[in-house]
Motif scaffolding. Structure first.
Motif, PDB file in Angstrom:
ATOM      1  N   TYR A 211     -33.417 -12.192  97.320  1.00 46.51           N
ATOM      2  CA  TYR A 211     -33.524 -10.738  97.323  1.00 46.51           C
ATOM      3  C   TYR A 211     -34.032 -10.182  95.993  1.00 46.51           C
ATOM      4  O   TYR A 211     -34.681  -9.133  95.962  1.00 46.51           O
ATOM      5  N   LYS A 212     -33.731 -10.849  94.909  1.00 50.87           N
ATOM      6  CA  LYS A 212     -34.158 -10.330  93.601  1.00 50.87           C
ATOM      7  C   LYS A 212     -35.678 -10.262  93.470  1.00 50.87           C
ATOM      8  O   LYS A 212     -36.200  -9.543  92.604  1.00 50.87           O
ATOM      9  N   SER A 213     -36.385 -10.989  94.322  1.00 54.45           N
ATOM     10  CA  SER A 213     -37.849 -10.967  94.283  1.00 54.45           C
ATOM     11  C   SER A 213     -38.447  -9.796  95.053  1.00 54.45           C
ATOM     12  O   SER A 213     -39.670  -9.667  95.116  1.00 54.45           O
TER      13      SER A 213
ATOM     14  N   LYS B 155     -38.066 -14.141 104.677  1.00 52.58           N
ATOM     15  CA  LYS B 155     -38.680 -13.828 103.384  1.00 52.58           C
ATOM     16  C   LYS B 155     -40.102 -13.271 103.561  1.00 52.58           C
ATOM     17  O   LYS B 155     -40.512 -12.373 102.826  1.00 52.58           O
ATOM     18  N   ARG B 156     -40.817 -13.789 104.540  1.00 58.15           N
ATOM     19  CA  ARG B 156     -42.155 -13.246 104.799  1.00 58.15           C
ATOM     20  C   ARG B 156     -42.065 -11.786 105.215  1.00 58.15           C
ATOM     21  O   ARG B 156     -42.841 -10.935 104.744  1.00 58.15           O
ATOM     22  N   LEU B 157     -41.101 -11.475 106.076  1.00 56.87           N
ATOM     23  CA  LEU B 157     -40.916 -10.101 106.529  1.00 56.87           C
ATOM     24  C   LEU B 157     -40.472  -9.197 105.383  1.00 56.87           C
ATOM     25  O   LEU B 157     -40.896  -8.039 105.294  1.00 56.87           O
TER      26      LEU B 157
ATOM     27  N   GLN C 251     -34.300 -23.367 107.282  1.00 53.51           N
ATOM     28  CA  GLN C 251     -35.546 -23.211 106.537  1.00 53.51           C
ATOM     29  C   GLN C 251     -36.551 -22.358 107.300  1.00 53.51           C
ATOM     30  O   GLN C 251     -37.229 -21.500 106.720  1.00 53.51           O
ATOM     31  N   ARG C 252     -36.660 -22.610 108.601  1.00 52.73           N
ATOM     32  CA  ARG C 252     -37.616 -21.862 109.421  1.00 52.73           C
ATOM     33  C   ARG C 252     -37.323 -20.363 109.372  1.00 52.73           C
ATOM     34  O   ARG C 252     -38.220 -19.551 109.103  1.00 52.73           O
ATOM     35  N   TYR C 253     -36.078 -19.981 109.648  1.00 57.48           N
ATOM     36  CA  TYR C 253     -35.741 -18.569 109.707  1.00 57.48           C
ATOM     37  C   TYR C 253     -35.615 -17.958 108.318  1.00 57.48           C
ATOM     38  O   TYR C 253     -35.886 -16.765 108.146  1.00 57.48           O
ATOM     39  N   ARG C 254     -35.228 -18.751 107.321  1.00 60.19           N
ATOM     40  CA  ARG C 254     -35.245 -18.263 105.944  1.00 60.19           C
ATOM     41  C   ARG C 254     -36.657 -17.876 105.536  1.00 60.19           C
ATOM     42  O   ARG C 254     -36.900 -16.795 105.000  1.00 60.19           O
ATOM     43  N   ASP C 255     -37.597 -18.764 105.799  1.00 59.10           N
ATOM     44  CA  ASP C 255     -38.976 -18.519 105.387  1.00 59.10           C
ATOM     45  C   ASP C 255     -39.586 -17.320 106.117  1.00 59.10           C
ATOM     46  O   ASP C 255     -40.320 -16.530 105.524  1.00 59.10           O
TER      47      ASP C 255
ATOM     48  N   PHE D 102     -33.827 -12.199 111.157  1.00 61.21           N
ATOM     49  CA  PHE D 102     -32.652 -12.158 110.294  1.00 61.21           C
ATOM     50  C   PHE D 102     -31.417 -12.617 111.066  1.00 61.21           C
ATOM     51  O   PHE D 102     -30.539 -13.277 110.521  1.00 61.21           O
ATOM     52  N   GLY D 103     -31.349 -12.247 112.338  1.00 60.84           N
ATOM     53  CA  GLY D 103     -30.220 -12.676 113.151  1.00 60.84           C
ATOM     54  C   GLY D 103     -30.163 -14.183 113.321  1.00 60.84           C
ATOM     55  O   GLY D 103     -29.091 -14.797 113.231  1.00 60.84           O
TER      56      GLY D 103
END
Length: 235
Positions: A206-208, A159-161, A152-156, A130-131
Motif C-alpha cells: 500500500y505504501k507504493s 496491485k495492478r488495480l 500470488q495471482r490475486y495479490r498481483d 480483492f475478495g
C-alpha cells in the motif's frame, strides 16, 4: 403506512417503520457502500443485520428479495411511481439511490456515464479480485500453504488495480475530480477492507500507492462514512 407484505423478507425481518427504506446488510465492503450512501444522502432507513454465521443470506426469506443470496439488498417503499421496489446488487442500488435523489452523481450525461464506468470497475475488478486475495491470504492460508500460486495471482492483480486507481487519482481529490460520487463510495471500502480486515496492506504494498491511500483516508474521514462503516450494528 406503506404495505410491504408482498415482500416475504419482511416476515423474518419485520419493518418497524415500513414508510422508510429497509436495508438488509452487514458491515462488509459491499454492505457498507449502501449505508454510507444512505447517510450521505440523508435518506431515512432501517437497517436489518443479515448474519453470515447462520447463513441468513441463504434463507428463503432473504433469497426472495435477492435470488443470488448476497448482501446488500433494499426495499424502498417509495419507488418509481410511488410503488415499493426491492433491489439487490450494491452497484445497482448505489445508482438507484443517486438517480432517486439527484446526488452523488454528476448532473451531465457524460459525467454520469463516466461515473458508472468507475462503479463497474469496482464491481468487476476491485471487489472480486480483492475478495479472492483476502480469501486465500487470510481464510485459506493453510489450504494453500504449499501452493503460493493463488495468493500470488490475486495479490498481483489487486496491485495492478491499485495502480489503475493511483493513476486516476493523480491530481484528483475524488475519482471524478472535485465531486464525491457513488464511484468513490463503491471503491474505497474495499481498499480499506483489504487493509483492516484482511491485513493485506504490506503484502499489497500500500505504501507504493500514496494517491490511493490519501483518497481512502479522505473518504473514511467523512461523517457519513464513519457512521455507515459500522452499520448494521450488532444488537
Amino acid at each position: 403506512m406503506a404495505d410491504l407484505s408482498s415482500f416475504s423478507i419482511t416476515t423474518r425481518w419485520p419493518a418497524k417503520n415500513p414508510d422508510i427504506i429497509q436495508l438488509y446488510s452487514l458491515p462488509t465492503p459491499n454492505g457498507v457502500k449502501i449505508s454510507i450512501a444512505l447517510e450521505e444522502l440523508g435518506l431515512p432507513y432501517e437497517a436489518h443485520r443479515i448474519s453470515f454465521d447462520s447463513n441468513e443470506q441463504k434463507s428463503p426469506e432473504f433469497v426472495s428479495l435477492n435470488p443470488n443470496g448476497r448482501i446488500p439488498a433494499i426495499i424502498d417503499p417509495n419507488g418509481p411511481d410511488g410503488k415499493p421496489i426491492g433491489l439487490f446488487e450494491s452497484g445497482a442500488i448505489l445508482f438507484y439511490l443517486a438517480e432517486k435523489t439527484g446526488k452523488l452523481i454528476p448532473a451531465d450525461a457524460a459525467g454520469r456515464y463516466e461515473t458508472l464506468c468507475w462503479v463497474m470497475f469496482q464491481m468487476g475488478g476491485i471487489g472480486p479480485m480483492f475478495g479472492q486475495f483476502g480469501h486465500f491470504f487470510k481464510f485459506a492460508a493453510e489450504k494453500v500453504a504449499n501452493n503460493p500460486y493463488p495468493v500470488q495471482r490475486y495479490r498481483d492483480e489487486a496491485k495492478r488495480l491499485l495502480g489503475v486507481l493511483e493513476a486516476r487519482l493523480e491530481g484528483r481529490q475524488w475519482l471524478m475530480g472535485d465531486e464525491y460520487t457513488i464511484a468513490d463510495i463503491a471503491t474505497y471500502p474495499w481498499v480499506e477492507g483489504a487493509r483492516k480486515f484482511y491485513g493485506g496492506a504490506e503484502v499489497l504494498d500500500y505504501k507504493s500507492f500514496p494517491n490511493v491511500m490519501a483518497w481512502v483516508d479522505r473518504g473514511l474521514a467523512r461523517p457519513a462514512a464513519q457512521k455507515g462503516m459500522e452499520i448494521p450494528r450488532k444488537e
